[in-house]
Each structure stands twice: as C-alpha cells, then as structure tokens.
Design a protein around this motif. Sequence first.
Motif, PDB file in Angstrom:
ATOM      1  N   GLU A 224     -43.016  35.601 -11.232  1.00 36.94           N
ATOM      2  CA  GLU A 224     -42.330  34.993 -12.373  1.00 36.94           C
ATOM      3  C   GLU A 224     -41.438  33.848 -11.897  1.00 36.94           C
ATOM      4  O   GLU A 224     -41.421  32.756 -12.497  1.00 36.94           O
ATOM      5  CB  GLU A 224     -41.490  36.046 -13.092  1.00 36.94           C
ATOM      6  N   ASP A 225     -40.701  34.106 -10.818  1.00 43.78           N
ATOM      7  CA  ASP A 225     -39.834  33.051 -10.284  1.00 43.78           C
ATOM      8  C   ASP A 225     -40.658  31.875  -9.782  1.00 43.78           C
ATOM      9  O   ASP A 225     -40.268  30.701  -9.968  1.00 43.78           O
ATOM     10  CB  ASP A 225     -38.975  33.609  -9.142  1.00 43.78           C
ATOM     11  N   LYS A 226     -41.791  32.193  -9.136  1.00 37.64           N
ATOM     12  CA  LYS A 226     -42.631  31.112  -8.619  1.00 37.64           C
ATOM     13  C   LYS A 226     -43.180  30.252  -9.755  1.00 37.64           C
ATOM     14  O   LYS A 226     -43.215  29.019  -9.649  1.00 37.64           O
ATOM     15  CB  LYS A 226     -43.782  31.706  -7.806  1.00 37.64           C
ATOM     16  N   LEU A 227     -43.563  30.891 -10.839  1.00 40.52           N
ATOM     17  CA  LEU A 227     -44.061  30.128 -11.982  1.00 40.52           C
ATOM     18  C   LEU A 227     -42.966  29.239 -12.561  1.00 40.52           C
ATOM     19  O   LEU A 227     -43.204  28.057 -12.888  1.00 40.52           O
ATOM     20  CB  LEU A 227     -44.587  31.089 -13.056  1.00 40.52           C
ATOM     21  N   ASP A 228     -41.767  29.826 -12.704  1.00 39.77           N
ATOM     22  CA  ASP A 228     -40.665  29.035 -13.262  1.00 39.77           C
ATOM     23  C   ASP A 228     -40.309  27.869 -12.345  1.00 39.77           C
ATOM     24  O   ASP A 228     -40.186  26.714 -12.794  1.00 39.77           O
ATOM     25  CB  ASP A 228     -39.437  29.926 -13.466  1.00 39.77           C
ATOM     26  N   ILE A 229     -40.140  28.169 -11.064  1.00 42.41           N
ATOM     27  CA  ILE A 229     -39.743  27.123 -10.118  1.00 42.41           C
ATOM     28  C   ILE A 229     -40.834  26.068  -9.991  1.00 42.41           C
ATOM     29  O   ILE A 229     -40.560  24.853  -9.982  1.00 42.41           O
ATOM     30  CB  ILE A 229     -39.418  27.748  -8.752  1.00 42.41           C
ATOM     31  N   SER A 230     -42.083  26.537  -9.911  1.00 40.15           N
ATOM     32  CA  SER A 230     -43.191  25.593  -9.739  1.00 40.15           C
ATOM     33  C   SER A 230     -43.331  24.676 -10.937  1.00 40.15           C
ATOM     34  O   SER A 230     -43.556  23.462 -10.785  1.00 40.15           O
ATOM     35  CB  SER A 230     -44.495  26.362  -9.512  1.00 40.15           C
ATOM     36  N   SER A 231     -43.205  25.263 -12.130  1.00 41.90           N
ATOM     37  CA  SER A 231     -43.344  24.432 -13.329  1.00 41.90           C
ATOM     38  C   SER A 231     -42.232  23.387 -13.401  1.00 41.90           C
ATOM     39  O   SER A 231     -42.486  22.211 -13.711  1.00 41.90           O
ATOM     40  CB  SER A 231     -43.344  25.310 -14.582  1.00 41.90           C
ATOM     41  N   GLN A 232     -41.002  23.809 -13.093  1.00 41.75           N
ATOM     42  CA  GLN A 232     -39.893  22.857 -13.129  1.00 41.75           C
ATOM     43  C   GLN A 232     -40.040  21.807 -12.031  1.00 41.75           C
ATOM     44  O   GLN A 232     -39.813  20.605 -12.265  1.00 41.75           O
ATOM     45  CB  GLN A 232     -38.569  23.602 -12.976  1.00 41.75           C
ATOM     46  N   TYR A 233     -40.437  22.269 -10.857  1.00 41.71           N
ATOM     47  CA  TYR A 233     -40.570  21.340  -9.740  1.00 41.71           C
ATOM     48  C   TYR A 233     -41.683  20.324  -9.991  1.00 41.71           C
ATOM     49  O   TYR A 233     -41.503  19.112  -9.810  1.00 41.71           O
ATOM     50  CB  TYR A 233     -40.833  22.131  -8.469  1.00 41.71           C
ATOM     51  N   LEU A 234     -42.820  20.824 -10.429  1.00 40.69           N
ATOM     52  CA  LEU A 234     -43.939  19.914 -10.688  1.00 40.69           C
ATOM     53  C   LEU A 234     -43.639  18.994 -11.856  1.00 40.69           C
ATOM     54  O   LEU A 234     -44.085  17.837 -11.887  1.00 40.69           O
ATOM     55  CB  LEU A 234     -45.208  20.727 -10.953  1.00 40.69           C
ATOM     56  N   GLY A 235     -42.894  19.527 -12.844  1.00 40.33           N
ATOM     57  CA  GLY A 235     -42.512  18.663 -13.965  1.00 40.33           C
ATOM     58  C   GLY A 235     -41.674  17.490 -13.494  1.00 40.33           C
ATOM     59  O   GLY A 235     -41.875  16.341 -13.934  1.00 40.33           O
ATOM     60  N   ARG A 236     -40.750  17.786 -12.586  1.00 41.47           N
ATOM     61  CA  ARG A 236     -39.924  16.703 -12.057  1.00 41.47           C
ATOM     62  C   ARG A 236     -40.745  15.726 -11.240  1.00 41.47           C
ATOM     63  O   ARG A 236     -40.550  14.504 -11.305  1.00 41.47           O
ATOM     64  CB  ARG A 236     -38.811  17.284 -11.193  1.00 41.47           C
ATOM     65  N   ILE A 237     -41.674  16.259 -10.448  1.00 45.15           N
ATOM     66  CA  ILE A 237     -42.513  15.377  -9.628  1.00 45.15           C
ATOM     67  C   ILE A 237     -43.318  14.435 -10.508  1.00 45.15           C
ATOM     68  O   ILE A 237     -43.386  13.212 -10.270  1.00 45.15           O
ATOM     69  CB  ILE A 237     -43.444  16.208  -8.731  1.00 45.15           C
ATOM     70  N   VAL A 238     -43.945  15.016 -11.554  1.00 40.60           N
ATOM     71  CA  VAL A 238     -44.781  14.181 -12.427  1.00 40.60           C
ATOM     72  C   VAL A 238     -43.918  13.164 -13.161  1.00 40.60           C
ATOM     73  O   VAL A 238     -44.272  11.974 -13.271  1.00 40.60           O
ATOM     74  CB  VAL A 238     -45.567  15.064 -13.407  1.00 40.60           C
ATOM     75  N   GLU A 239     -42.769  13.629 -13.680  1.00 36.56           N
ATOM     76  CA  GLU A 239     -41.895  12.692 -14.393  1.00 36.56           C
ATOM     77  C   GLU A 239     -41.396  11.599 -13.453  1.00 36.56           C
ATOM     78  O   GLU A 239     -41.351  10.409 -13.820  1.00 36.56           O
ATOM     79  CB  GLU A 239     -40.718  13.444 -15.010  1.00 36.56           C
ATOM     80  N   ASN A 240     -41.011  11.997 -12.251  1.00 38.03           N
ATOM     81  CA  ASN A 240     -40.559  10.982 -11.289  1.00 38.03           C
ATOM     82  C   ASN A 240     -41.687  10.017 -10.928  1.00 38.03           C
ATOM     83  O   ASN A 240     -41.463   8.803 -10.763  1.00 38.03           O
ATOM     84  CB  ASN A 240     -40.036  11.656 -10.022  1.00 38.03           C
ATOM     85  N   TYR A 241     -42.894  10.571 -10.790  1.00 36.29           N
ATOM     86  CA  TYR A 241     -44.048   9.729 -10.464  1.00 36.29           C
ATOM     87  C   TYR A 241     -44.311   8.715 -11.568  1.00 36.29           C
ATOM     88  O   TYR A 241     -44.499   7.516 -11.312  1.00 36.29           O
ATOM     89  CB  TYR A 241     -45.254  10.623 -10.243  1.00 36.29           C
ATOM     90  N   VAL A 242     -44.275   9.217 -12.804  1.00 35.06           N
ATOM     91  CA  VAL A 242     -44.514   8.316 -13.938  1.00 35.06           C
ATOM     92  C   VAL A 242     -43.351   7.339 -14.100  1.00 35.06           C
ATOM     93  O   VAL A 242     -43.554   6.128 -14.325  1.00 35.06           O
ATOM     94  CB  VAL A 242     -44.734   9.134 -15.223  1.00 35.06           C
ATOM     95  N   ASP A 243     -42.113   7.856 -13.979  1.00 36.60           N
ATOM     96  CA  ASP A 243     -40.950   6.979 -14.133  1.00 36.60           C
ATOM     97  C   ASP A 243     -40.921   5.914 -13.046  1.00 36.60           C
ATOM     98  O   ASP A 243     -40.538   4.743 -13.284  1.00 36.60           O
ATOM     99  CB  ASP A 243     -39.658   7.795 -14.082  1.00 36.60           C
ATOM    100  N   GLU A 244     -41.314   6.318 -11.843  1.00 35.84           N
ATOM    101  CA  GLU A 244     -41.340   5.354 -10.744  1.00 35.84           C
ATOM    102  C   GLU A 244     -42.287   4.201 -11.051  1.00 35.84           C
ATOM    103  O   GLU A 244     -41.944   3.019 -10.855  1.00 35.84           O
ATOM    104  CB  GLU A 244     -41.750   6.068  -9.455  1.00 35.84           C
TER     105      GLU A 244
END
Length: 734
Positions: A224-244
């Motif tokens: 459960e923690d891995k899903l939560d952390i992974s989703s938040q982490y990947l969300g930030r990566i994708v948003e940062n990638y797109v924002d960049e």
Amino acid sequence: MTIAPIKVALKLEEEVVEAKSPQFRSILLALGLGLFGALLNSYPVELAYSVSLVIGNLAFIFAAAYLRPALTLLCALICVAPLLIIWGHPFGFLTFGFEALFVSYMRGRGWYLPTADFLYWLIIGMPLTAALILFNTTESQEYLFFSLFKQSINAVFYTTLGVILIFVFSDKLNCWVKSQQPQLKKNLKQYLHYILWVMSAFFVIGVCLFLSRNLNDIQQQQIEDKLDISSQYLGRIVENYVDEHKNAVKIVANELSAIEPNLFNDNLVKMHQLYPGFITMLVTNREANIVATSPLSLLDALPKGGASVADRSYFTEAFFNQSVYISPAFLGRSFGSDPIVAISAPIYANGVDQPIGIVEGSLNLNLFENINSYSANDREIDVVLTDENDNVIYAENNLAKTKLAKFNFSFDEADIAHNLIIIESNNFTKKRYLYRQITLKNGWKIFVLIEHRQILKLIEQQYLTIFLSLFFIFILVILLANQFANTLNKPLAFVLKELAHGDGKQGYKTIPYAAPSEFLTLYTELQKSKEHLLKQQFILEEKVNQRTTALNKANMALKELANKDSLTGLYNRRYLENKFSELQAILSRNNACMMVAMLDLDHFKNLNDEYGHLIGDNCLTYISDVMQRKFDRRSDIVARFGGEEFIIVAQSDDNKSVLQMLEEFREEIAQHNFPHNSHHFVNMTISIGSLTAKAKFSSDIDDWIRLADKQLYQAKKAGRNKLCNSDLTDASLN
C-alpha cells in the motif's frame, strides 16, 4: 386378563424408542456439527488478498470420528454451504464432500483421521482440485499450484485441530452419543506416531500461518505504501517532465521573438539539442506554414509549397489563444507516424501584439520508459499513463496496451474490499491488479499497478515451505517415534521379563539400558511389590494347605457323620446298603457264603416308658459296643437299621462259628445288668433272626433282610431272647 397385552405393548414401544434414540442422537450430532462448521466457514480467516483460511471443516472431521460416511457427508454439505456464497462456485461441495466420505470410510477401516485426510489430499483431493481449476477459467489456472498448496495445508490444519478437539471433548461426547466407528487399537509406536504427528503438524502450521499472516500484513502495508509513494513520485516526475518541456517551449518562443526570422533555424536547432525529449521541433508563420524545423533535415523533406498545420490544435490553440498549449496524444503526420504530445507557444515580433507564428515541440512518448526509472528498478510495479481523454500515452510492455487506445479496466466485484481492478490485454488475458490512480494538473492520469499474482507468489512460496516442512516433519516424526518407542520398549520389556521369571530369591538385575528415572522408580516398586506378593503367596499357600487339611478332616468327619449313627457310632442304613453291594459282589466272585442277621431289643418301648430314654440310650450304646467287639473283621458290617433294630452282615464260610458268635452275643446281653439309679439294675434281652446263604443268592439287600426279618418274627413268637436262623446254603447252590 387385559392388562398383560397392554404391558407388553408398552414394553415394546419403550424398546423401539430406546432403539431409535442412538440413531436420533447421531443425526442430531451431524446436524449440530454441520451448523457449527457452517458458522465458522461464514467468517474465513483472511491471510492475504483474496486468500482465506477456512477452519469450519473441522466439524466434519470431528463427525468422521463418530459417524458413518452418510451422516459425515450430511455434516460436510452443511459446513460447505457458506463457501458457495463466498467463493461463488460449488466446487467445495465436490472436493470437501469426497473428503468427508473418504475420511469417514477409512476411519471405519481402522485408519487414523490425520493419515486418512493426508492420504485423501495426496491421491484424490489435489488432483481433483487441479482438474476443477484447469477446466474452470483461464484466470484461475495461473493460481493452480498456489491453490493446491493452500487447500492441502488448510486441510491438514483443520484436521489436526479437529483431532485435538476430539481429545478434549471425547469423554463428554461418549456419555451422550455412542460412536458408530470401531475403537482404534494402538500399540506404543502407533500411539507415538499419532500424537507426535498431530501435535507437530498443528503447531507447525499454526505458527507458520500466524507468522505468514503477520508477514503478509506487513507486506500488504508495504505494498500500500509502495503504491502511494510510487504514484506520487511518478506523478511528480511526469509533471516535472512536462513542465520542463513546457518551460523549454516558452523559452524558445521568447528567444525567437527577439531575433529575426532568418535566424529561427539555427536557434531552434541549438535549443533542440538542449531538450532531447522532443522528437522534433518546428516554427510556423501566421499562415500556419512551417518555416523552420529541427532537425534541419526535416525541412528538406517538406513539399515545395510548404506544409501547413492549420488543422492542428497545437497551432490554433497557441496562436489564437496566445498561450502555451499541451495537446492530447495523437499520431504524427508530417514528420513520422509516432504517437506524440505537442507543446506549443506563440511567437511575437518586436512591438507587435499579435503572434507572427508558433513554436512547437513534439514530446517523445517513448521516452517515458526512461522517465519510469523508479518502476524499472522495481519490477513489481507497472505504470500506465493516460491523457485527459483516457488514451494510453505510456504503458508497460507486459501490459500489452496499444498506445493512444482507450485504457479500459473493470473492478473486481468478487473482492471490492481490496480495491482490485481487472485489466484485459490485447491477447484477451485478464489479470487482477492492486492500483493507485492520480490525476495531474493537465488532466493526465497515472495508474500505478502491482499484479495480484506477484503477491500470491510470495504466499505460494510460504505455503510451499510449509508443505515441504510438513513432509520432512512427517518423516522426522516417524523416525523419532520409532526411536522413542524402542527407547521406551527396551527397558519395559526387560522389566517385564525380569519380573516374570525372577523369584526374588536371587535378586533382580539392573536395567542395562538408559531409562527415565520414573522407570527405575517403577522397577524398584514393582520388585518390592513382587517380593511382598511372593511372601503373601507363600503365607497364603500355607493357609490354603492348613485350610485344605482342616477341610479334608471336616469332610471326612461329615462323611462319617453322614454314614454313621450319632448315638451308637454304628454305620447307618445308607452306608449299609452301599457297603453290602461291595461285599456281596466280592463274595459272589469267590462263591462264598454270607450271613445277614437282624436283631431287635425286646420290650424296648416299655423300657423307655418305665425307666426313661436315658436308660434306653445306654442300652443301645452298650449293645452297639458289644456287636462291634464281636464282629470286628474288616469285612463285617454292623449297622443300626432304625430305632432298636440292628443289622449284621458277615462272611460265613463256617456257618456254625458265625451262629455261635451270635448266640454268645445274645447270652452276654441277657446276662448284663444295666444300672438304674444307685441301687437298681435293669435287664435287657434281644431277639435275633438270621439268614445264611451263598452270596450270589441275591444282590438286593432287601431280599436278605426280608428273610432275616421272618426269622426275627419267629424268635419273637417263640418267646423272645431267641436266635432263629434260616440256612439256604444248599438251596442257593441249585
């Protein structure tokens, strides 16, 4: 007369009720255990996602120890009924129904419950479960080995638990219902096998399942923690990638707005090198015609009249709305057919408020594989990225999803509580996943997935470990039980042999084997007990010998009393008859003569009436003594015939000598004075009638007595105090 039939009818009715009572109690026991098992199966113990332990089946294991297969099957069907609702299929009725029948039948054949159940799952249960899974659905086939291990271990657990409950409650239950199964006979080795296997299997499985459940809870929380952390982490990566790259397009647009159009190509190429995440970059004029590209080679591939992107949303949105725009995913056209996401921004000229064109960068969707470095390092995680229209921008290869296709999934209605979704791949394979979904600022969605099968693999490994542990424990239990039995049997056998053959005089040998201290104490106590027993036996034998001697004497005395007259000490009439037959037979074989004399006291009644019975008894005693003294040969029989009558039987080879003895006897009695008081004397006479004949004259004593009695009558008639004899010696020869 009408009461007896009513009593008989009532008695028969009571017997029928008593006969039906045990069967009724057996049925009631089957129903009660079935309902109890159904209640337990209604609340299975969860071990992990969609993995539960059912323990209610211990009820029909309990029933198998007491009931016939039919009633055990009835109990099992009731137990399994809730599983139809929980599992959604009726296969439990088949596997557990056969289990109940098999275990109950084997129990009736003398097998132990754990052994019978283990044998069932080994040769019937596991193959039957595998067949049901293979012919059921394709989704269940990947859980084949897990299901087999889980079911067999579950069965061993509830079987051993049921056996333990039988140990606890059997005494109380035996008072209420009579078992329909035969009683098991166990030797020491079998008993040790049974006890060690049941206890070790129960505690090993119980501890393993307890630890497994705790471990699964920890793993579940980690997932459960891995899903939560992974989703938040990947969300930030994708948003940062797109924002960049969005900011990159802004920067390019600002730089192009500050230079002359003839310098657009060089500047665009330099910026493209700084942001390789773009597949291509282009610049258009206000008419939407492409005027610059990166790489430059793309410009040569354009038609001579130029290429227009007026129909693309990334031009219209950026140009007319004068804002940075991120498009949905779409297929490229002019510069390739790859799926792309376009990021565009307006370009201005100095001092002009209206755009003179746009700059656009085609974001490479395949580069999300490089972005997903987090999931690449942890292969438990799968990632799906969709745009605002739920079209697939990126998906893991093992998900087999087509890019730009709709991302479709359904919820697992059978296990809604664990938030599982079912995803169907292009090859129509359905898999279940735990998931987390987040929505980015631009409307894109990230799905972080962990396949349910991966979780089950961990549990499957645990169950395989438990199964192998049980197998090795089973082997170890057999070896240990054999060793324990031999260790206990050797000193016991030695003790029994020593106590059986030792007499305590030479002493007892010491146990030559290693034995528990309780055995040594018991051996010492048994030695003392046997010595005491031998001593008591010797005393008892002495007492028995004494009592036997006394009893023999008493028996002889009783025999004497039974054969002799208590007053005179002469033989009685019964002894006379028995002894006469023996003497007559002997004399007959020797062709000898025999004399039978019958004598009677004269006027004996008057003597008793005049002088009293004491004088009469004295006369009888004296006459008896004289007769015994006169006829003292071993073959002579002197008996009291009754009252004052006596019988004498003697061998008469010389007729005159026997008659002479009778005459002398008569005279001695006649001359004797019986004292009465101190100065008076009483005289007594006797009359004698005798018969002399060959012994073979008759074997019936009555014939002899009858003729002797006639002679006695003649003596009485002749005046008493006479001897009359009848000699049939010559007549008997004829």
